[in-house]
Design a protein around this motif. Structure first.
Motif: not given
Ligand code: MLC
Ligand code: AMP
Length: 507
Positions: A299, A255, A471, A277, A404-406, A473, A230
């Motif tokens: 992109r 970040r 969820r 994304s 949200s975060g992608g 916020r 991750k």
């Molecule tokens: C995790 N959390 C988020 C979140 N990800 N909240 C809002 N938005 C997000 N994106 C929350 C969890 O529920 C948890 O909440 C807390 O944050 C910690 O979880 P975590 O897993 O430790 O989070 P973190 O590692 O910081 O993850 C954030 C992130 C991740 C941005 C690194 O979300 C991520 O890797 N995103 C990438 C998404 C992606 O790959 N999208 C591509 C889609 S394809 P709590 O309350 O339980 O503590 C697409 C097509 C294209 O769109 O064009 O590419």
């Protein structure tokens, strides 16, 4: 007959000792060793009775074994259906049932909870953990190597990726072998990937970005991947010196910029940073350049189409834009109702056409007809303009969507959940700007009567039923929702009202 995707992405690496996956524990898996694992996994799928066209739904952590399962599905002609690890049992039930998956692979820790879901869908259940252990791995270990790729047509399904919709009901986007292969070819070409590249991969592999864009491109180019479970800031900072390229959502880059150790010295050797994304703020693009000397290449894509446009590798990478249509892909800006093309420079709905555009939504012919026009143009729902130089800018969304975060979140899905909670008369969900996630979820509730809403109970229910990223916020209780004279909820007014909810307070 051949298996075009397997033949192009995987077959050229069979038996090779070149590095493929550099893992978080410091070990490396060669292309050849990975492909042996793929063969064993393909044998395991066949031993379970799976045949070409069957669906395999997976709800598992990122691991080399999980990636091998994706490749094994391609090789065995089985349709791969990856699911966000954040989904709850309630959310998963729909995907496994709707897809009529023949096999459901989940994490060993959730096997008990997933048993009834698999049983209800008549799917077999196996487990695979982030450490590579589980009942599927036990079966894989007992299988031989050497598996003949199952013949497939370019138009056969390779993957089914669910994407939520404005109605709150998720739709399975059917992606063919040709969709994925054409996109990987275009991207390798545009972004100049080669066997010398080492991609830092910290994205999840259950979405188009981490699975197809990142992985397929590296397989086609023949390079290596630093394959991290991750996005962990410390690990990414530690591994960047070994990488030549990185792909990420904007949150990755904000970040990194928030950490003073991320500087020119750390990434001076890098060839390319790519973002997508979600919108990358022009301000982030500029700060990144000022700090590192690199201009992030932005992109634009979608689950239904994989990638559509990209800023140029050579030439100006223009902040705030998503560049030009990829080779073989056409884009146009159209009127929302008539679908007629608008004059250059006007804002309208972006349409996309090309070999990347999906085959339609799984068993939803009407939805498919609504969004995929008979002449092949796909209505993205994004609002865009194309400037005089041909650069595409995504200026907004015609669809009610929060990113949200992608991750995509459709307000309707959260509103349906909230409306069903005791004491809630009605609800509205909007996105608010968020410094880390770009945007996040705000919910506005109207009580059935004063004091009828128990916020703690609603938050607990949200935790149990909704994936964490969906969820709210912030939850606010109002006496009534703002409505226009037609009775329609005025979401713009709510967006304005909560626009500063997550902004750092001025000191
Ligand atoms: C995790 N959390 C988020 C979140 N990800 N909240 C809002 N938005 C997000 N994106 C929350 C969890 O529920 C948890 O909440 C807390 O944050 C910690 O979880 P975590 O897993 O430790 O989070 P973190 O590692 O910081 O993850 C954030 C992130 C991740 C941005 C690194 O979300 C991520 O890797 N995103 C990438 C998404 C992606 O790959 N999208 C591509 C889609 S394809 P709590 O309350 O339980 O503590 C697409 C097509 C294209 O769109 O064009 O590419
Ligand atoms: P998904 O359904 O997860 O595939 O998300 C696709 C949506 O993400 C698109 O329709 C856009 O709204 C958005 N998106 C992807 N890349 C970008 C980008 N570079 N800029 C703005 N929006 C983007």
């Amino acid at each position: 007959m051949t298996n075009p995707l397997y033949d192009a992405l995987f077959a050229p690496h069979e038996g090779k000792s070149t590095p493929f996956l550099h893992l978080a524990d410091g070990s490396t898996l060669s292309h050849g060793a990975f492909l042996d694992l793929v063969d064993q996994t393909a044998h395991a799928l066949v031993s379970l009775g799976l045949v070409a066209g069957d669906r395999v739904a997976v709800h598992i952590e990122k691991s080399p074994q999980a990636l091998a399962l994706y490749a094994a599905c391609i090789k065995a002609g089985v349709v791969f259906l990856p699911l966000n690890t954040a989904y709850t049992a309630k959310e998963l039930e729909y995907f496994v049932g709707d897809s009529e998956a023949a096999l459901f692979v989940c994490d060993p820790a959730e096997a008990d909870a997933m048993g009834p879901i698999a049983a209800a869908a008549d799917a077999r259940l196996h487990t695979l953990g982030g450490d590579g252990g589980g009942s599927l791995s036990d079966l894989v270990a007992s299988q031989p190597t050497g598996f003949h790729a199952v013949p497939r047509n370019a138009d056969d399904l390779a993957a089914l990726l669910y994407t939520s919709g404005t109605t709150g009901r998720s739709k399975g986007a059917m992606l063919t072998q040709a969709n994925l292969l054409s996109n990987a070819r275009a991207l390798v070409d545009c972004w100049r990937f080669s066997a010398d590249d080492v991609l830092l991969h910290a994205l999840p592999i259950f979405h188009s970005h981490g699975l197809f864009v990142a992985t397929n491109v590296m397989l086609l180019a023949g390079g290596a991947i630093i394959f991290l479970p991750k996005f962990d800031l410390e690990t990414v900072l530690a591994r960047l010196p070994q990488a030549t390229t990185m792909m990420g959502v904007p949150t990755f880059y904000t970040r990194l910029l928030d950490d003073a150790r991320f500087d020119r010295d750390l990434v001076g050797h890098m060839r390319l940073f790519i973002s997508g994304s979600a919108p990358l703020l022009a301000e982030t693009h500029r700060s990144f350049f000022d700090r590192t000397g690199h201009r992030i290449l932005e992109r634009y894509g979608m689950t239904e189409t994989s990638m559509n446009t990209s800023n140029p590798y050579d030439g100006e990478r223009r902040a705030g834009t998503v560049g030009f249509a990829l080779p073989g892909v056409a884009v146009r800006v159209c009127h929302a109702e008539t679908h007629e093309e608008l004059p250059q420079g006007e804002i309208g709905v972006l349409h996309v056409r090309g070999p990347n555009v999906f085959k339609g939504y799984w068993r939803m012919p009407e939805k498919t007809r609504e969004e995929l026009l008979p002449d092949g143009w796909f209505i993205t729902g994004d609002l865009a303009l194309i400037d005089a130089d041909g650069y595409v800018t995504i200026v907004g969304r015609g669809k009610d969507l929060i990113i949200s975060g992608g991750y995509n979140i459709y307000p309707k899905e959260i509103e349906i959940f909230l409306d069903a909670q005791p004491g809630v008369k009605e609800s509205a969900v909007v996105g608010a700007p968020h410094p880390d996630f770009g945007e996040t979820v705000v919910a506005i509730l109207v009580p059935q009567s004063k004091g009828a809403i128990d916020l703690d109970a609603i938050e607990a229910a949200a935790r149990a039923e909704l994936a964490g990223f969906k969820r709210p916020r912030k939850i606010e209780i109002l006496d009534a929702l703002p409505r226009n004279t037609m009775g329609k909820v005025q979401k713009n007014e709510l967006r304005t009202r909560f626009a500063a909810a997550f902004q750092p307070k001025a000191s």
